[in-house]
Design a protein around this motif. Structure first.
Motif, PDB file in Angstrom:
ATOM      1  N   ASN A   1       0.806  -1.224   0.000  1.00 34.39           N
ATOM      2  CA  ASN A   1       0.000   0.000   0.000  1.00 34.39           C
ATOM      3  C   ASN A   1       0.839   1.275   0.000  1.00 34.39           C
ATOM      4  OD1 ASN A   1      -2.383  -1.308  -0.218  1.00 34.39           O
ATOM      5  ND2 ASN A   1      -3.031  -1.045   1.896  1.00 34.39           N
TER       6      ASN A   1
ATOM      7  N   MET B   1       1.137   2.790  -3.483  1.00 30.30           N
ATOM      8  CA  MET B   1      -0.212   3.202  -3.868  1.00 30.30           C
ATOM      9  C   MET B   1      -0.569   4.538  -3.227  1.00 30.30           C
ATOM     10  SD  MET B   1      -3.514   3.236  -2.420  1.00 30.30           S
ATOM     11  CE  MET B   1      -3.689   1.933  -1.191  1.00 30.30           C
TER      12      MET B   1
ATOM     13  N   ARG C   1       1.402   7.287  -4.857  1.00 32.40           N
ATOM     14  CA  ARG C   1       0.838   7.612  -6.187  1.00 32.40           C
ATOM     15  C   ARG C   1      -0.397   8.488  -6.050  1.00 32.40           C
ATOM     16  NH1 ARG C   1       2.496   2.344  -7.948  1.00 32.40           N
ATOM     17  NH2 ARG C   1       0.625   1.350  -7.139  1.00 32.40           N
ATOM     18  N   ARG C   2      -1.211   8.202  -5.057  1.00 36.90           N
ATOM     19  CA  ARG C   2      -2.410   9.028  -4.877  1.00 36.90           C
ATOM     20  C   ARG C   2      -2.027  10.465  -4.537  1.00 36.90           C
ATOM     21  NH1 ARG C   2      -6.447   6.421  -1.094  1.00 36.90           N
ATOM     22  NH2 ARG C   2      -4.662   6.562   0.267  1.00 36.90           N
TER      23      ARG C   2
ATOM     24  N   SER D   1      -3.144  13.195  -7.240  1.00 42.24           N
ATOM     25  CA  SER D   1      -4.142  14.187  -6.843  1.00 42.24           C
ATOM     26  C   SER D   1      -3.586  15.597  -6.921  1.00 42.24           C
ATOM     27  CB  SER D   1      -4.614  13.930  -5.408  1.00 42.24           C
ATOM     28  OG  SER D   1      -5.223  12.687  -5.315  1.00 42.24           O
ATOM     29  N   ALA D   2      -2.284  15.677  -7.025  1.00 38.22           N
ATOM     30  CA  ALA D   2      -1.665  16.994  -7.058  1.00 38.22           C
ATOM     31  C   ALA D   2      -1.568  17.522  -8.479  1.00 38.22           C
ATOM     32  CB  ALA D   2      -0.281  16.935  -6.433  1.00 38.22           C
TER      33      ALA D   2
ATOM     34  N   TYR E   1      -2.746  16.650 -12.905  1.00 31.51           N
ATOM     35  CA  TYR E   1      -3.189  15.762 -13.963  1.00 31.51           C
ATOM     36  C   TYR E   1      -2.009  15.143 -14.674  1.00 31.51           C
ATOM     37  CZ  TYR E   1      -7.825  17.775 -13.714  1.00 31.51           C
ATOM     38  OH  TYR E   1      -9.047  18.167 -13.303  1.00 31.51           O
ATOM     39  N   GLU E   2      -0.856  15.733 -14.458  1.00 31.31           N
ATOM     40  CA  GLU E   2       0.290  15.340 -15.256  1.00 31.31           C
ATOM     41  C   GLU E   2       0.903  14.088 -14.673  1.00 31.31           C
ATOM     42  OE1 GLU E   2       2.829  18.675 -15.706  1.00 31.31           O
ATOM     43  OE2 GLU E   2       1.162  20.021 -16.168  1.00 31.31           O
ATOM     44  N   LEU E   3       0.637  13.013 -15.326  1.00 33.24           N
ATOM     45  CA  LEU E   3       1.075  11.742 -14.781  1.00 33.24           C
ATOM     46  C   LEU E   3       2.352  11.241 -15.429  1.00 33.24           C
ATOM     47  CD1 LEU E   3      -2.220   9.830 -14.124  1.00 33.24           C
ATOM     48  CD2 LEU E   3      -0.598  10.769 -12.514  1.00 33.24           C
ATOM     49  N   THR E   4       3.010  12.118 -16.168  1.00 30.82           N
ATOM     50  CA  THR E   4       4.277  11.707 -16.757  1.00 30.82           C
ATOM     51  C   THR E   4       5.218  11.289 -15.651  1.00 30.82           C
ATOM     52  OG1 THR E   4       4.571  14.079 -16.865  1.00 30.82           O
ATOM     53  CG2 THR E   4       4.666  12.876 -18.930  1.00 30.82           C
ATOM     54  N   ASP E   5       5.942  10.262 -15.945  1.00 31.98           N
ATOM     55  CA  ASP E   5       7.054   9.931 -15.075  1.00 31.98           C
ATOM     56  C   ASP E   5       6.591   9.574 -13.676  1.00 31.98           C
ATOM     57  OD1 ASP E   5       9.684   9.583 -14.979  1.00 31.98           O
ATOM     58  OD2 ASP E   5      10.226  11.655 -14.565  1.00 31.98           O
ATOM     59  N   LEU E   6       5.367   9.084 -13.579  1.00 32.00           N
ATOM     60  CA  LEU E   6       4.795   8.837 -12.262  1.00 32.00           C
ATOM     61  C   LEU E   6       5.593   7.796 -11.484  1.00 32.00           C
ATOM     62  CD1 LEU E   6       2.525   9.389 -10.245  1.00 32.00           C
ATOM     63  CD2 LEU E   6       1.215   7.579 -11.329  1.00 32.00           C
ATOM     64  N   GLN E   7       6.104   6.806 -12.211  1.00 25.92           N
ATOM     65  CA  GLN E   7       6.812   5.761 -11.492  1.00 25.92           C
ATOM     66  C   GLN E   7       8.106   6.282 -10.857  1.00 25.92           C
ATOM     67  OE1 GLN E   7       7.978   2.204 -13.599  1.00 25.92           O
ATOM     68  NE2 GLN E   7       7.160   0.981 -11.924  1.00 25.92           N
ATOM     69  N   ASN E   8       8.819   7.107 -11.603  1.00 26.56           N
ATOM     70  CA  ASN E   8      10.037   7.685 -11.035  1.00 26.56           C
ATOM     71  C   ASN E   8       9.732   8.610  -9.867  1.00 26.56           C
ATOM     72  OD1 ASN E   8      11.785   6.374 -12.647  1.00 26.56           O
ATOM     73  ND2 ASN E   8      12.508   8.190 -13.758  1.00 26.56           N
TER      74      ASN E   8
ATOM     75  N   GLN F   1       9.064   7.494  -2.390  1.00 28.88           N
ATOM     76  CA  GLN F   1       9.169   6.300  -1.549  1.00 28.88           C
ATOM     77  C   GLN F   1      10.521   6.253  -0.849  1.00 28.88           C
ATOM     78  OE1 GLN F   1       8.309   2.555  -3.509  1.00 28.88           O
ATOM     79  NE2 GLN F   1       7.926   1.533  -1.560  1.00 28.88           N
TER      80      GLN F   1
ATOM     81  N   CYS G   1       2.397   9.650 -21.655  1.00 31.64           N
ATOM     82  CA  CYS G   1       3.082   8.516 -21.088  1.00 31.64           C
ATOM     83  C   CYS G   1       2.912   8.489 -19.588  1.00 31.64           C
ATOM     84  CB  CYS G   1       4.544   8.637 -21.443  1.00 31.64           C
ATOM     85  SG  CYS G   1       5.491   7.486 -20.536  1.00 31.64           S
ATOM     86  N   CYS G   2       2.447   7.369 -19.116  1.00 37.47           N
ATOM     87  CA  CYS G   2       2.211   7.247 -17.682  1.00 37.47           C
ATOM     88  C   CYS G   2       3.418   6.684 -16.971  1.00 37.47           C
ATOM     89  CB  CYS G   2       1.008   6.368 -17.450  1.00 37.47           C
ATOM     90  SG  CYS G   2       0.828   5.816 -15.756  1.00 37.47           S
TER      91      CYS G   2
ATOM     92  N   LEU H   1       6.464   5.771 -18.296  1.00 38.95           N
ATOM     93  CA  LEU H   1       7.753   5.824 -18.938  1.00 38.95           C
ATOM     94  C   LEU H   1       8.732   6.708 -18.173  1.00 38.95           C
ATOM     95  CD1 LEU H   1       9.029   4.795 -21.485  1.00 38.95           C
ATOM     96  CD2 LEU H   1       8.243   6.838 -22.628  1.00 38.95           C
TER      97      LEU H   1
ATOM     98  N   ALA I   1      -3.114  18.137 -21.039  1.00 41.81           N
ATOM     99  CA  ALA I   1      -2.651  17.821 -19.697  1.00 41.81           C
ATOM    100  C   ALA I   1      -3.400  18.611 -18.634  1.00 41.81           C
ATOM    101  CB  ALA I   1      -1.160  18.078 -19.584  1.00 41.81           C
TER     102      ALA I   1
ATOM    103  N   VAL J   1      -6.295  20.973  -9.357  1.00 41.95           N
ATOM    104  CA  VAL J   1      -5.450  21.725  -8.435  1.00 41.95           C
ATOM    105  C   VAL J   1      -4.704  22.799  -9.210  1.00 41.95           C
ATOM    106  CG1 VAL J   1      -3.415  20.216  -8.639  1.00 41.95           C
ATOM    107  CG2 VAL J   1      -3.850  21.397  -6.483  1.00 41.95           C
TER     108      VAL J   1
ATOM    109  N   TYR K   1      -7.000  23.172  -4.275  1.00 42.73           N
ATOM    110  CA  TYR K   1      -7.950  22.292  -4.959  1.00 42.73           C
ATOM    111  C   TYR K   1      -9.211  23.031  -5.394  1.00 42.73           C
ATOM    112  CZ  TYR K   1      -5.172  18.266  -3.710  1.00 42.73           C
ATOM    113  OH  TYR K   1      -4.155  17.372  -3.617  1.00 42.73           O
TER     114      TYR K   1
ATOM    115  N   GLU L   1      -7.095   2.797  -8.138  1.00 42.19           N
ATOM    116  CA  GLU L   1      -6.523   2.172  -6.935  1.00 42.19           C
ATOM    117  C   GLU L   1      -7.326   2.517  -5.687  1.00 42.19           C
ATOM    118  OE1 GLU L   1      -2.182   1.178  -6.855  1.00 42.19           O
ATOM    119  OE2 GLU L   1      -2.090   3.268  -7.441  1.00 42.19           O
TER     120      GLU L   1
ATOM    121  N   ILE M   1      -0.687  -2.606  -7.441  1.00 44.07           N
ATOM    122  CA  ILE M   1       0.121  -2.887  -6.243  1.00 44.07           C
ATOM    123  C   ILE M   1       0.617  -4.320  -6.167  1.00 44.07           C
ATOM    124  CG2 ILE M   1      -0.795  -1.053  -4.804  1.00 44.07           C
ATOM    125  CD1 ILE M   1      -2.635  -2.964  -3.457  1.00 44.07           C
TER     126      ILE M   1
END
Lengths: 716, 716
Positions: free
Chosen positions: A523, A526, A529-530, A534-535, A537-544, A550, B27-28, B30, B43, B165, B170, B514, B522
């Motif tokens: 969790n 997760m 990510r939320r 939520s901050a 719309y730009e989800l580019t590079d979300l994993q990094n 983290q 890209c989400c 990448l 965006a 936001v 918000y 999620e 997850i």
């Protein structure tokens, strides 16, 4: 129980015992530290937790392949059969082996059987039941023998923990284990009231409890903030007292069935006469003050309390416990009894009159009177009473159990008077203390003044997961992995106290526990990510971005004890628990590794250790600019509040690098520099975003070392 | 249904339509590609999914703070009330705002209300029910109006998706939305039989369905591999036919209640007369061949089938459906009816006699006879019949519904004869196809030959989550996010077909989902950690190792269609689904980004795009040595099998780099080099560890481009 009000006694204890010196370093989460630091023998040793009473590792290996076949003595639906099915599923899941056996349908012992599960009788779910087992692994046969099928459940968990791999594949090492628990009561309290815990939370935690051989779910089911059980006799209890968040009796039975399959007792707690606001929303007539009542949203100790002078309440409780005694098969019912607030008793003239008439002098005696009435009812329905420290009074029967949140002394006092007790003081996992601290807390410490007969009255202990500040998303990470250390304290011998070895094994068990479905690890990303999504719309590079956040979360800890309630925002059961602080683990294993590494370096001055510490600093420094970008430019509350923590991290890393350089070079810093660092540390240790940077103690050690070196030099 | 046996027709279709040209890149996942590639207007646009019928974005913003207060018209326990409670909890969770409102208890509309939820009547759970809503967001007031409370549920999901936001915090953008669905039947089939899906799997997927406005849970409850519903009249159905893995009627009611709260119908499917082995384990007397029967573990189409010549079965079904009709309030019951294997009919002389006597010529007519008997029973209990294509026969009443797995043509044929239909062909999410492919599949395509009255008979469609190769751990990642694209196809206008924009929004919804508890994201790192930790006791550096393995998983896809069954290991319902292939997502969004980036570069030849492609290659190459270390030295099956995939990755990256260099330099490769690459690609495209490297198509595009360039040069 408990509101945090009276628990401030804890706050002074939560400063971590950082001074403990440890040499062995095993690191689970740490990116920059490689394995050559570890005891290589330890690494190839199976990581059993809890450690068994007696274990003899032999030569040879039992090789695992698709022909592996488990046999049990009883048929489908039985505890042993289900336990073997679960075992085979997990073994297959871990190894990827496609077993030939149709283990869901067929477990008869035959010529192809390789794992024999043999027991004499079905175990009963009562304290004192035999949970022992004998596990013998030979080259081509595994024999698990136990007096009861509960021993089979315990032994199969041990066998799974023994699964090993070498260049030829999976195997179980040839071993003889003879094992039984030190204490018969090894519990976890889950508070389903302050925040409701959906059924699956309870179920997955039962599976995790079984994985570390715990055997009591203490289910806290009524509170000011909610009444969580369907009651047919008094339907308004859950209907008006729960916001619709309660367990149906069918669901309760499901939990009891699963627990029984796992050899776990389910003991319900109905906390009376205080902590009872939610009862009065539907039944105000039983309270000490006139209603109407509303479900309490805040946390603490509140005025609503049952009216012991009203004879109708005993009739009410008679019918209530009649139903509950039938629903819950456990021989014990917990009646809470803690933190009774007497304001409404004081204010009610009828109660005053009643006290006079009955010659009751004070409110503690009034509660004692109430308890005796309840005790009669429980006895009528063949249940024994459990309560918190406050329920104690002279003259109670000797089969009750006192659960101590106040401390070991209360247990000792009780035992000396012949009362059974279980320890929870020191196992308050909601306070965010370290596994080490809980691990060192023994229900019968080596210096216990009790006689050996008195010691038998100490039945065990319980970790308590109070739920003021946990949701169904975060509760698992507050319970695990630290509760595994408590499980070992309660199962294994008193002499098993090697903290570094415990942490080595904890790192392994931590990951294995995921197999039970507990979400203590999954969790975290997760939740991060939320925060990020939520901050923007730009989800580019979300994993990094998530990975960067983290890495900060993994070295941050929520503030300890009850102090999260004093950080400016008053929490209620409606407050969001979705912030950065909620994503952080109570104990940073990564920060612990760093601290141990620093200790090791300061003791040994080995240059390669300095290098590793420096590498770690570097790996963290790289992330700082990204973290700054994420938090500084964000107007989202949830991200913005982390900004000071990021600044602190930057400063701590700088300080750490400077200190390390000075130590490595054998250089002497200016007094003024040292003083400045100490001032800075004071600031850095102040909570930010309700968190503390868990790596500060490591840096503090280095500064302290420099100061002492300097003193030594100046002194000489 | 379905076994995969007859579905090989799909295999030819699963080769991805890589030739589609797309320009916009969002890209989400990448890591290497930053946001300047994206359409910056897009965006900052809210990411609604499904897109509403009519939306007007206005000037101004409704600012969100702790005073935000939601009002609904009905009291606790009602659909609207619960919907508002869930909305407030999620809004608080996303923003971190501590709302003043006690939204679990109090939603009366008053002077402080800012969100007004107004509806005329309680919605009924039947096809054709009004789900429309009108959402108007002004500067200081939000009004959500709907004819039914189901419209309120739908509108609140839209409102949550509008949360935005900016530098001040918000807000909701001032907007007017008028929305209603294009199709009235927007379903998800969950197969709880091939692998049992615990209750929480169903519940969390209901919440996720509601998030994208789906409204039918088609619950596949009986199969060769398991009978999953408690039946009081015939208790041996679940007792003998489920390995203990079935839903109690209380649990079914829980699901129906939650679904009803969300405006979702629950339609049960009991697949008869074939696909019915599990029924006969407890009741062999109703089969066409003598027993005994065992629960089937393999997958496919099997011989056991009900005996239509035995009058006792109709009495059996009468009592069975009487009970089920009461348990499931939906007006429809699905009787399956697919893939009936007539072997046992052929072999049974009584059935042969019966057919002669009744002048039944073939087995399809025998099934038709059976169906008519079942239809009588359903009608008696006021249920309408649904079945797969095979149930069609002339003379059936016009209120039945035919669900087509065979194709759109079957639907057209049905509609022309006046029958209602729903489409599932093209929505088989178990086959691992792309969201784009499902998205492009329209129940009524623009070139449909149907008249407008006939079109009304096409009620919608259903995504089908067949569970041969999914467990409760992996099922969510097989359903989401791709099913959100199907949800949009079924809700939004036919003209909404912009694939890149769909993917842009899908990336956002993917993460938002999620919040409902679905574990599609997850569970991936958890599964990879298990692979790693089962392979070794050495847990050092586990997080880095997991990240490395995850980066490979994110660009790998399980083999498509039914071909996983032909990779050497015969799967059964007991096989482990815990391997690398199970941790991979069916569609790699990351690989898609790379492919779109390559397409964009080949079209535009912008040097900055080449740079980005190259950066990505570099970022992947760094991980290869680590991946090699993890897989080459491992004797653990689960890790060892990935080794060839890692080797392929290394080769693909080299090929990609070379091709990119040639394209960038405008150089002309040797013919022999090109031929060699094409040979290599053929090898690379062969499945490894039941996976395919999803980035191969991007590399293939570059090679193709070079070849075409060369041809062009040679031709000129």
């Amino acid at each position: 129980m408990f509101g945090f009000k009276k628990k401030n006694i804890y706050i002074s204890r939560v400063i971590l015992p950082y001074a403990v010196g440890l040499v062995l370093l095993i690191c689970c989460w740490l990116p920059g530290i490689s394995q050559d630091l570890r005891d290589s023998k330890a690494a190839s040793r199976p990581s059993l937790m809890p450690l068994p009473a007696k274990m003899e590792l032999k030569e040879g290996k039992f090789r695992l392949d698709e022909k592996f076949q488990a046999g049990s003595q009883s048929g489908p639906g039985s505890r042993a059969f289900k336990s073997v099915s679960r075992f085979m599923t997990r073994l297959s899941g871990r190894t990827g082996l496609f077993f030939n056996q149709d283990f869901l349908a067929e477990q008869k012992i035959g010529p192809s059987t390789t794992l024999f599960c043999l027991f004499n009788r079905v175990g009963r779910l009562i304290p004192g039941e035999d949970e022992s087992y004998r596990l013998e692994i030979s080259l081509d046969r595994i024999e698990l023998k136990a007096p009861t099928d509960i021993g089979i459940v315990r032994g199969l968990e041990t066998l799974l923990q023994l699964l090993s791999v070498d260049s030829e594949g999976y195997y179980f090492p040839c071993t003889l284990i003879e094992d039984q628990p030190r204490f018969t009561w090894r519990g976890l309290l889950i508070d389903s009231c302050r925040h409701f815990m959906p059924l699956e939370v309870i179920k997955r935690n039962l599976l995790a409890m079984a994985a570390v051989k715990m055997n009591v779910l203490h289910w806290h089911l009524s509170e000011d903030q909610g009444f969580r059980v369907e009651c047919h006799t008094f339907p308004r209890l859950s209907e008006f007292g729960s916001d619709g968040n309660y367990y149906s009796q069918e669901q309760i039975k499901e939990v009891i069935q699963l627990a029984s399959d796992l050899g776990i007792r389910v003991m319900p707690e109905f906390d009376i006469p205080g902590h009872s606001t939610s009862w009065f929303v539907g039944y105000p007539e039983y309270a000490s003050a006139p209603g109407p009542y509303r479900i309490e949203r805040k946390f603490g100790v509140f005025h609503p309390v049952f009216n012991p002078a009203n004879p109708a309440i005993y009739h009410f409780f008679d019918r209530f416990f009649q139903e509950m005694a039938k629903l819950f098969p456990d021989p014990y019912i917990h009646i809470g009894g803690d933190e009774v607030e007497p304001t409404h008793w004081k204010e009610n003239p009828e109660i005053q009159k009643f006290m006079k008439k009955k010659n009751i002098d004070d409110f503690h005696s009034l509660q004692a009177h109430f308890n005796l009435e309840i005790l009669k009812i429980l006895t009528k329905y063949h249940k024994k009473m459990v309560g918190w420290d406050e329920i104690y009074q002279p003259g109670l029967p000797k089969d009750i159990v006192i659960q101590s949140w106040r401390g070991t002394q209360a247990l000792i006092d009780g035992a000396k008077k012949g009362y059974q007790g279980i320890l929870s003081n020191g196992y308050y996992i909601d306070l965010g203390e370290t596994a080490e601290k809980h691990y060192s807390n023994d229900p019968i410490p080596p210096d216990s003044p009790l006689s050996s007969d008195e010691k038998k009255l100490i039945l065990g202990g319980e970790a308590t997961m109070w739920a003021e500040l946990v949701s169904s998303e975060t509760v698992d990470s507050r319970i695990w992995p630290r509760t595994a250390a408590i499980a070992e304290r309660l199962w294994s011998d008193q002499e098993v106290r090697d903290v570094p070895d415990m942490y080595r094994r904890l790192a392994v068990i931590n990951v294995q526990l995921e197999e039970t479905g507990v979400q203590h690890l999954i969790n975290q990303p997760m939740m991060l990510r939320r925060l990020l999504s939520s901050a923007s719309y730009e989800l580019t590079d979300l994993q990094n971005k998530t990975a960067a956040l983290q890495s900060l979360a993994l070295i941050s800890e929520p503030v300890k004890g009850y102090s999260r309630h004093n950080q400016g925002r008053p929490y209620s059961s409606l407050s969001p628990l979705t912030r950065f602080v909620d994503a952080c683990f109570p104990e940073s294993l990564e920060a612990r590794c760093i601290r141990v590494l620093v200790e090791d370096y300061l003791n040994s001055k080995k240059p390669e250790l300095a290098l590793k510490i420096n590498d770690w600093f570097t790996s963290q420094k790289i992330i700082v600019p990204q973290l700054k970008g994420l938090t500084e430019n964000s107007s989202a509350l949830n991200l913005k509040e982390i900004q000071p923590l990021v600044q602190d991290l930057e400063e701590v890393l700088l300080m750490g690098e400077s200190a390390l350089r000075l130590i490595r070079d054998g250089a002497k810093p200016e007094d003024s520099w040292l003083e400045l660092q100490q001032e800075k540390l004071k600031e850095l240790k102040k909570p930010k975003a309700e968190c503390q940077l868990a790596i500060i103690p490591a840096i503090e050690l280095m500064i302290k070392h420099l100061r002492e070196e300097q003193k030594r030099v100046q002194g000489s």
